[in-house]
Design an enzyme around this catalytic site. Structure first.
Site, PDB file in Angstrom:
ATOM      1  N   THR A   1       0.827  -1.208   0.000  1.00 19.49           N
ATOM      2  CA  THR A   1       0.000   0.000   0.000  1.00 19.49           C
ATOM      3  C   THR A   1       0.859   1.255   0.000  1.00 19.49           C
ATOM      4  O   THR A   1       0.441   2.301  -0.497  1.00 19.49           O
ATOM      5  CB  THR A   1      -0.938  -0.001   1.226  1.00 19.49           C
ATOM      6  OG1 THR A   1      -1.671  -1.228   1.248  1.00 19.49           O
ATOM      7  CG2 THR A   1      -1.913   1.151   1.186  1.00 19.49           C
TER       8      THR A   1
ATOM      9  N   TYR B   1       5.300 -11.808   5.930  1.00 15.44           N
ATOM     10  CA  TYR B   1       4.134 -11.413   5.150  1.00 15.44           C
ATOM     11  C   TYR B   1       3.657 -12.616   4.346  1.00 15.44           C
ATOM     12  O   TYR B   1       4.243 -12.984   3.336  1.00 15.44           O
ATOM     13  CB  TYR B   1       4.510 -10.256   4.232  1.00 15.44           C
ATOM     14  CG  TYR B   1       3.366  -9.560   3.509  1.00 15.44           C
ATOM     15  CD1 TYR B   1       2.117 -10.154   3.356  1.00 15.44           C
ATOM     16  CD2 TYR B   1       3.550  -8.294   2.970  1.00 15.44           C
ATOM     17  CE1 TYR B   1       1.094  -9.520   2.692  1.00 15.44           C
ATOM     18  CE2 TYR B   1       2.526  -7.643   2.292  1.00 15.44           C
ATOM     19  CZ  TYR B   1       1.304  -8.262   2.159  1.00 15.44           C
ATOM     20  OH  TYR B   1       0.284  -7.617   1.496  1.00 15.44           O
TER      21      TYR B   1
ATOM     22  N   LYS C   1       1.774 -11.468   9.123  1.00 17.85           N
ATOM     23  CA  LYS C   1       0.620 -10.798   8.527  1.00 17.85           C
ATOM     24  C   LYS C   1       0.020 -11.777   7.535  1.00 17.85           C
ATOM     25  O   LYS C   1       0.651 -12.132   6.542  1.00 17.85           O
ATOM     26  CB  LYS C   1       1.023  -9.513   7.810  1.00 17.85           C
ATOM     27  CG  LYS C   1      -0.150  -8.873   7.070  1.00 17.85           C
ATOM     28  CD  LYS C   1       0.278  -7.759   6.152  1.00 17.85           C
ATOM     29  CE  LYS C   1      -0.899  -7.372   5.257  1.00 17.85           C
ATOM     30  NZ  LYS C   1      -0.576  -6.284   4.335  1.00 17.85           N
TER      31      LYS C   1
END
Length: 297
Positions: free
Chosen positions: A49, A137, A164
């Site tokens: 992001t 991740y 995550k």
């Protein structure tokens, strides 16, 4: 070093840019204050992001320095160190630690997406290079990191503390908790947030918190109290609309989040860097009409 709080959200910050594509420090400061004033438990800089893939190593290092400076120790700062080059990921992680970051988030190498051996080597090198906690991740660009790989890393490295989990498969949270109980799992897929929390995610690391931070925090408060009806209600009333408006098409999600933030007055410009494309005027109009109808603006 600030431990990552559980029970709340760690917001995946966008990186604001000026119309000439230079970084916009003033808007970055405004965004950080916006999410911290709402009660965010932490921030994550330079994730997908945050458009890390459009930035030079020097720009990424400068952004880390600025985020740490602007947060001023109020919450934990996690820094994305995504790179296909293990040496570059190590260099970025070391800089993050020196700058005062509290955690680094490591993406799997994209060119070896299906190689558990490549992932293990990549993650191990970063974990060995720093003393601060490491967040794996799982789900970057849809790339899975097998729970057995996470378990092996956590067994070998004490600082592999977080995952995550960003795949739309909340059942993976339960699997990660079973195979790697020493690792804290954060929900990373906005659309399946409630399900992931029900299955044991300890908080979230999502992008919706940029423009709906109070609502994300209200959802977590309900989940923490065991009021799943309320959590689902908050999701249906606000987050669902925000996710639906900004998530599709996928290649526009960053531009769409920035357009909403700019309309809210949180950042000055909705600029994204190539290869991402700016929304066309009619796309912006339709997006803002949708979020306005949902009460987001």
């Amino acid at each position: 070093m600030t431990e990552l709080r559980t029970g709340g959200t760690h917001v995946l910050l966008v990186t604001p840019f000026l119309p000439d594509h230079e970084r916009d420090r003033e808007s970055l400061s405004s965004l950080i204050e916006h999410v911290l004033d709402a009660g965010a438990d932490g921030v994550i800089a330079l994730g997908t992001t945050g458009e890390f893939f459009t930035m030079t190593a020097a720009e990424r290092a400068d952004t880390v320095d600025e985020v740490v400076e602007l947060v001023r120790g109020r919450v934990a700062v996690t820094v994305g160190v995504g790179s296909d080059s293990t040496a570059e990921a190590v260099k970025l992680a070391r800089h993050a630690q020196t700058a005062g970051a509290d955690c680094v988030m490591v993406l799997p190498p994209f060119y070896f997406a299906k190689s558990a051996d490549a992932q293990l080597a990549h993650f191990s090198a970063v974990a060995e290079a720093v003393d601060i906690p490491v967040m794996i991740y799982d789900g970057a660009d849809g790339i899975e990191v097998d729970a057995t790989t996470v378990a092996a890393l956590a067994q070998e490295f004490d600082n592999v503390k977080y995952v995550k989990m960003a795949l739309p498969a909340p059942q993976r949270v339960a699997e990660l908790r079973r195979l790697a109980p020493q690792v804290t799992v954060f929900a990373g897929d906005d659309a399946t947030l409630v399900s992931a929390l029900r299955l044991g995610a300890a908080g979230s690391a999502i992008a919706t918190g940029n423009f709906l931070p109070k609502e994300v925090i209200a959802l977590h408060a309900a989940a923490n109290s065991g009021d799943w009806d309320k959590a689902s209600e908050v999701f249906a009333d606000s987050l669902l609309h925000g996710v639906a408006a900004t998530a599709n098409p996928k290649n526009q999600f960053i531009a769409r989040i920035k357009a909403v933030l700019a309309a809210q007055g949180v950042i000055a410009h909705a600029t994204v860097r190539p290869p991402l494309a700016q929304l066309k005027p009619y796309e912006t109009e339709d997006l803002l009409a949708s979020v306005r109808a949902a009460g987001i603006l």
